[in-house]
Write a protein that holds these residues in place. Structure first.
Motif, PDB file in Angstrom:
ATOM      1  N   VAL A  59       0.903  -1.268   0.136  1.00 31.42           N
ATOM      2  CA  VAL A  59       0.066   0.163   0.074  1.00 31.42           C
ATOM      3  C   VAL A  59       0.821   1.257   0.042  1.00 31.42           C
ATOM      4  N   ALA A  60       0.474   2.343  -0.797  1.00 35.93           N
ATOM      5  CA  ALA A  60       1.326   3.496  -0.850  1.00 35.93           C
ATOM      6  C   ALA A  60       1.084   4.305   0.344  1.00 35.93           C
ATOM      7  N   VAL A  61       2.096   5.159   0.682  1.00 39.70           N
ATOM      8  CA  VAL A  61       2.049   6.211   1.707  1.00 39.70           C
ATOM      9  C   VAL A  61       1.846   7.365   1.159  1.00 39.70           C
ATOM     10  N   HIS A  62       1.008   8.437   2.074  1.00 46.06           N
ATOM     11  CA  HIS A  62       1.162   9.797   1.746  1.00 46.06           C
ATOM     12  C   HIS A  62       1.994  10.624   2.294  1.00 46.06           C
ATOM     13  N   GLY A  63       2.815  11.377   1.445  1.00 45.78           N
ATOM     14  CA  GLY A  63       4.020  11.951   2.079  1.00 45.78           C
ATOM     15  C   GLY A  63       5.297  11.770   1.350  1.00 45.78           C
ATOM     16  N   GLY A  64       6.386  12.215   2.049  1.00 43.16           N
ATOM     17  CA  GLY A  64       7.395  12.137   1.404  1.00 43.16           C
ATOM     18  C   GLY A  64       8.547  10.737   1.572  1.00 43.16           C
ATOM     19  N   LEU A  65       9.884  10.917   1.574  1.00 39.91           N
ATOM     20  CA  LEU A  65      10.590   9.845   1.719  1.00 39.91           C
ATOM     21  C   LEU A  65      10.396   9.315   3.411  1.00 39.91           C
ATOM     22  N   ALA A  66      10.296  10.267   4.105  1.00 36.52           N
ATOM     23  CA  ALA A  66      10.359  10.024   5.545  1.00 36.52           C
ATOM     24  C   ALA A  66       9.265   9.122   6.021  1.00 36.52           C
ATOM     25  N   ALA A  73      10.181   0.681   8.392  1.00 34.85           N
ATOM     26  CA  ALA A  73      10.672   0.427   9.850  1.00 34.85           C
ATOM     27  C   ALA A  73       9.740  -0.222  10.262  1.00 34.85           C
ATOM     28  N   GLU A  74       8.358  -0.037  10.418  1.00 39.31           N
ATOM     29  CA  GLU A  74       7.232  -0.914  11.000  1.00 39.31           C
ATOM     30  C   GLU A  74       7.599  -2.395  10.414  1.00 39.31           C
ATOM     31  N   ALA A  75       7.692  -2.383   9.153  1.00 37.07           N
ATOM     32  CA  ALA A  75       7.689  -3.795   8.543  1.00 37.07           C
ATOM     33  C   ALA A  75       8.952  -4.609   8.814  1.00 37.07           C
ATOM     34  N   VAL A  76      10.171  -3.811   8.979  1.00 37.27           N
ATOM     35  CA  VAL A  76      11.365  -4.414   9.403  1.00 37.27           C
ATOM     36  C   VAL A  76      11.282  -5.167  10.744  1.00 37.27           C
ATOM     37  N   GLN A  99      17.440   6.775   4.999  1.00 42.36           N
ATOM     38  CA  GLN A  99      16.392   7.500   5.894  1.00 42.36           C
ATOM     39  C   GLN A  99      16.001   6.890   7.072  1.00 42.36           C
ATOM     40  N   MET A 100      15.676   5.514   7.080  1.00 39.43           N
ATOM     41  CA  MET A 100      15.154   4.649   8.018  1.00 39.43           C
ATOM     42  C   MET A 100      16.158   4.593   8.996  1.00 39.43           C
TER      43      MET A 100
END
Length: 263
Positions: A59-66, A73-76, A99-100
């Protein structure tokens, strides 16, 4: 075997046993760009290859690279399940991994950043602006050949027509809005002031002929990190793990083994 992580928003293929090794794909490719190295890696590591947000079934996120980095980070964290963690990112996946690591400093034990950097030159930024604008105006078809040239040298393309057909088809399946948002993010990105926050060992790799993220970007990245080493992979462009799988595996093997033993 595919699994879902981060509240069922990230789809990842998992194979093998051992310490957790995550592979983050590039912007202009997909997770299949790791297919040539996963069988070897999964003999020694629990190899987890996610589709980054907005790619494939993730699923895509809304926002930038952060925001992308926070989702990963949640998935990892969930997928690692307490394991020692290595994260390898190629291209855009490398920027996400970096970035993560900046935003979640204890999430990984080591990083491998292949063909990325901390910031683009002005000409590099403009290339992303141009790609994003062309995609919005004319669709992904209009930037497919530019994308392929950023991934592979012309000689490699000519010598591997079946592979290039597959890579073009994969690129055209990508959600253009995801590509456009990533182009915008990379055009404005500058992580150089935050590199000192990454205290873990980092291996910085770059293909000798990479035009998308040229070797000077990797040299700058390695110089700005507290604990980094740099390797240049001869004869390769932006996706060395696909172009020269054995060379790529040799380049990362000692680093993973050494840092894992030290940990």
């Amino acid at each position: 075997m595919d699994r879902l992580f981060a509240n069922d928003t990230i789809n990842a293929a998992q194979s093998g046993q051992g310490p957790a090794l995550f592979l983050f794909h590039s912007l202009l490719s997909d997770r299949a760009s790791f297919d040539a190295i996963v069988p070897d890696l999964s003999r020694r590591y629990r190899t987890i290859v996610p589709q980054l947000p907005g790619f494939g079934n993730s699923v895509a996120v809304h926002g930038g690279l952060a925001e992308v980095a926070d989702r990963m980070a949640e998935a990892v964290t969930e997928a690692a399940d307490g394991d020692d963690i290595t994260v390898l990112g190629n291209g855009y996946g490398g920027f996400v991994a970096l970035q993560m690591a900046i935003r979640h400093p204890v999430i990984a034990s080591r990083l491998i950043l292949a063909d990325c950097g901390a910031a683009f030159s002005e000409s590099g930024r403009q290339a992303f602006r141009n790609m994003g604008a062309a995609s919005r105006e004319k669709g992904l078809q209009a930037i497919t050949e530019v994308a392929m040239r950023r991934l592979f040298a012309p000689e490699f393309q000519a010598q591997n027509p079946d592979l290039m057909r597959d890579r073009r088809e994969a690129f055209l399946k990508t959600d253009p809005r995801v590509i456009e948002a990533a182009c915008d993010a990379l055009a404005g990105l500058d992580l150089r002031p935050q590199l000192s926050q990454v205290k873990i060992p980092v291996l910085v790799l770059v293909g000798e002929h990479d035009e998308a993220t040229p070797p000077p970007m990797s040299r700058e990245l390695a110089a700005g990190l507290p604990d980094a080493r740099l390797k240049i992979i001869p004869g390769c462009a932006h996706v060395p793990q696909l172009q020269a799988p054995r060379l790529f595996l040799d380049a990362i093997g000692d680093f993973i083994a050494e840092t894992a033993a030290a940990g």
